[in-house]
Design a protein around this motif. Structure first.
Motif, mmCIF file in Angstrom:
data_model
loop_
_atom_site.group_PDB
_atom_site.id
_atom_site.type_symbol
_atom_site.label_atom_id
_atom_site.label_comp_id
_atom_site.label_asym_id
_atom_site.label_seq_id
_atom_site.Cartn_x
_atom_site.Cartn_y
_atom_site.Cartn_z
ATOM 1 N N LEU A 138 -7.945 -3.936 4.699
ATOM 2 C CA LEU A 138 -8.386 -4.520 3.435
ATOM 3 C C LEU A 138 -9.797 -5.053 3.663
ATOM 4 N N VAL A 139 -10.763 -4.521 2.907
ATOM 5 C CA VAL A 139 -12.161 -4.922 3.081
ATOM 6 C C VAL A 139 -12.699 -5.517 1.787
ATOM 7 N N VAL A 140 -13.712 -6.371 1.918
ATOM 8 C CA VAL A 140 -14.354 -6.966 0.749
ATOM 9 C C VAL A 140 -15.865 -6.901 0.927
ATOM 10 N N ILE A 156 -9.305 -14.971 -5.468
ATOM 11 C CA ILE A 156 -8.802 -14.193 -6.607
ATOM 12 C C ILE A 156 -8.239 -15.112 -7.676
ATOM 13 N N LYS A 157 -7.468 -16.116 -7.263
ATOM 14 C CA LYS A 157 -6.874 -17.038 -8.231
ATOM 15 C C LYS A 157 -7.937 -17.848 -8.965
ATOM 16 N N ALA A 158 -9.012 -18.161 -8.281
ATOM 17 C CA ALA A 158 -10.074 -18.956 -8.894
ATOM 18 C C ALA A 158 -10.939 -18.150 -9.850
ATOM 19 N N ASN A 159 -10.995 -16.837 -9.638
ATOM 20 C CA ASN A 159 -11.902 -16.009 -10.433
ATOM 21 C C ASN A 159 -11.194 -15.090 -11.421
ATOM 22 N N VAL A 163 -12.154 -10.239 -10.913
ATOM 23 C CA VAL A 163 -12.016 -9.610 -9.598
ATOM 24 C C VAL A 163 -11.411 -8.221 -9.763
ATOM 25 N N ASN A 164 -11.985 -7.234 -9.070
ATOM 26 C CA ASN A 164 -11.481 -5.867 -9.168
ATOM 27 C C ASN A 164 -11.436 -5.221 -7.784
ATOM 28 N N TYR A 165 -10.748 -4.091 -7.714
ATOM 29 C CA TYR A 165 -10.715 -3.337 -6.457
ATOM 30 C C TYR A 165 -10.809 -1.846 -6.738
ATOM 31 N N ALA A 166 -11.346 -1.106 -5.763
ATOM 32 C CA ALA A 166 -11.546 0.334 -5.903
ATOM 33 C C ALA A 166 -10.489 1.103 -5.123
ATOM 34 N N SER A 167 -10.253 2.330 -5.560
ATOM 35 C CA SER A 167 -9.420 3.260 -4.806
ATOM 36 C C SER A 167 -9.902 4.678 -5.090
ATOM 37 N N VAL A 209 -17.867 -3.291 -7.078
ATOM 38 C CA VAL A 209 -16.437 -3.563 -7.001
ATOM 39 C C VAL A 209 -16.236 -4.460 -5.783
ATOM 40 N N LYS A 210 -15.317 -5.403 -5.877
ATOM 41 C CA LYS A 210 -15.232 -6.444 -4.859
ATOM 42 C C LYS A 210 -14.525 -6.043 -3.574
ATOM 43 N N MET A 211 -13.533 -5.145 -3.667
ATOM 44 C CA MET A 211 -12.719 -4.894 -2.477
ATOM 45 C C MET A 211 -12.003 -3.555 -2.568
ATOM 46 N N MET A 212 -11.419 -3.122 -1.455
ATOM 47 C CA MET A 212 -10.585 -1.924 -1.436
ATOM 48 C C MET A 212 -9.856 -1.845 -0.100
ATOM 49 N N MET A 213 -8.869 -0.966 -0.046
ATOM 50 C CA MET A 213 -8.244 -0.570 1.210
ATOM 51 C C MET A 213 -8.940 0.701 1.679
ATOM 52 N N MET A 214 -9.172 0.816 2.995
ATOM 53 C CA MET A 214 -9.785 2.017 3.546
ATOM 54 C C MET A 214 -9.372 2.164 5.005
ATOM 55 N N PRO A 215 -9.486 3.371 5.575
ATOM 56 C CA PRO A 215 -9.126 3.551 6.980
ATOM 57 C C PRO A 215 -9.880 2.571 7.884
ATOM 58 N N LEU A 216 -9.163 1.972 8.797
ATOM 59 C CA LEU A 216 -9.737 0.947 9.663
ATOM 60 C C LEU A 216 -10.915 1.479 10.474
ATOM 61 N N HIS A 217 -10.792 2.707 10.977
ATOM 62 C CA HIS A 217 -11.870 3.241 11.823
ATOM 63 C C HIS A 217 -13.158 3.465 11.037
#
Length: 333
Positions: A138-140, A156-159, A163-167, A209-217
């Motif tokens: 999980l990266v931001v 996230i709760k404060a904003n 707040v959004n995320y990409a995929s 976009v604020k964040m997303m999941m992506m391969p760790l490497h």
């Protein structure tokens, strides 16, 4: 009396011959499995864009598979609709071994996200073998004032809705693991799906976009350059290549243990001999020091297995993500 004995002996010989013939029809195909070949050039369909992990895996294993099968092998990228376009091509291909695909576990969840899928994700394909697993992160964007899961949830709760995320698209592991994180944390984040990884990563790097999941490497070099922050990895245990990255579960997200895995599939109806040949080719490729080194650089932990192993994993995966989709109240498009 002699004639009667002769007739009995003849019948015994005929019966033995018939039994031998019947045994021959059972034994020969099994023996021929090791000799089974493909009649023409092989196309490995990758239902995702070039540069993705399935694409890289296909290109790395292709030379050894080609040598083992005695045919040329090419990688054919057919992205679109979260993998549906490429998978449909394979589902409709002749089961002669000339068309197979490298795909990920989340391709199994397509019916959960799309009302119309032109194939059955479990019944339209022949499993050929597992390849391995890939850890995610999980990266931001660096502008997000969070360095761990608890800080991110507070942000996230404060904003709220800002707040959004990409995929890379609906039903991808990036999408599903983020939805599982959101559900576990009890927060709401707007999903921004893209047509592939490149656009999604680019917009997170740009802060659009604020964040997303992506391969760790892939995340680690970007972290080193200060372009992203890594909140945590998705496997429950620490990654042997990146031991300083704290798993989300260790960071407070209870029960979070996910990764991506890849397998090779063909169209349904392939002969047992062809299936055995492909599985042997995959095992040979994954046993190569050159392939091991190349795939380790892709963040993969190799996990070769039988076609049955792949089918069992696929069935369990479908059931698991169906529960996540229900919990997140995601509806099919």
């Amino acid at each position: 009396m002699k004639t009667k004995n002769l007739n009995q002996a003849t019948r015994r010989l005929m019966l033995l011959g018939a039994c031998a013939g019947a045994l021959g029809t059972l034994v020969l195909p099994a023996a021929a499995q090791a000799q089974a070949g493909v009649a023409g050039p092989v196309r490995i369909v990758v239902p995702f864009t070039p540069g993705t992990t399935p694409d890289s895996v296909s290109r790395v294993i292709a030379p050894i598979v080609a040598k083992r099968l005695g045919q040329s092998v090419i990688t054919d990228n057919r992205p679109g609709a979260s993998g549906i376009i490429g998978m449909d091509m394979v589902a409709k291909a002749a089961p002669n071994g000339q068309t197979v695909m490298v795909s990920t576990n989340t391709s199994l969840t397509l019916p959960l996200f799309y009302k119309t899928v032109p194939f059955d994700v479990l019944k339209s394909f022949q499993p050929l073998g597992m390849i391995g697993t890939n850890n995610f992160a999980l990266v931001v964007h660096p502008s997000v004032p969070a360095s761990n899961p608890k800080e991110l949830v507070a942000y996230i709760k404060a904003n709220g809705a800002t707040v959004n995320y990409a995929s890379p698209g609906q039903g991808t592991l990036h999408h599903l693991t983020m939805e599982k994180f959101i559900h576990s944390a009890g927060v709401k984040v707007m999903h921004v799906p893209y047509k592939g990884s490149a656009g999604a990563i680019s917009d997170v790097l740009g802060g659009h976009v604020k964040m997303m999941m992506m391969p760790l490497h892939l995340a680690m070099p970007l972290r080193a350059d200060g372009k992203l922050k890594v909140i945590g990895s998705t496997r429950a245990e620490r990654d042997p290549q990146y031991k300083d990255v704290v798993p989300l579960q260790e960071g407070g997200v209870a029960g979070f243990d996910e990764d991506s895995w890849l397998g090779v599939w063909g169209p349904k109806g392939m002969s047992p001999a062809l299936v055995a040949s492909y599985n042997a080719a995959l095992r040979e490729a994954l046993g190569s020091a050159e392939v091991k080194d190349a795939l380790a650089k892709q963040g993969l932990t190799l996990q070769p297995g039988s076609p049955d192993d792949l089918m069992k994993a696929a069935t369990a995966e479908y059931q698991k993500w169906a529960t996540v989709v229900r919990n997140a109240q995601i509806t099919a498009e």
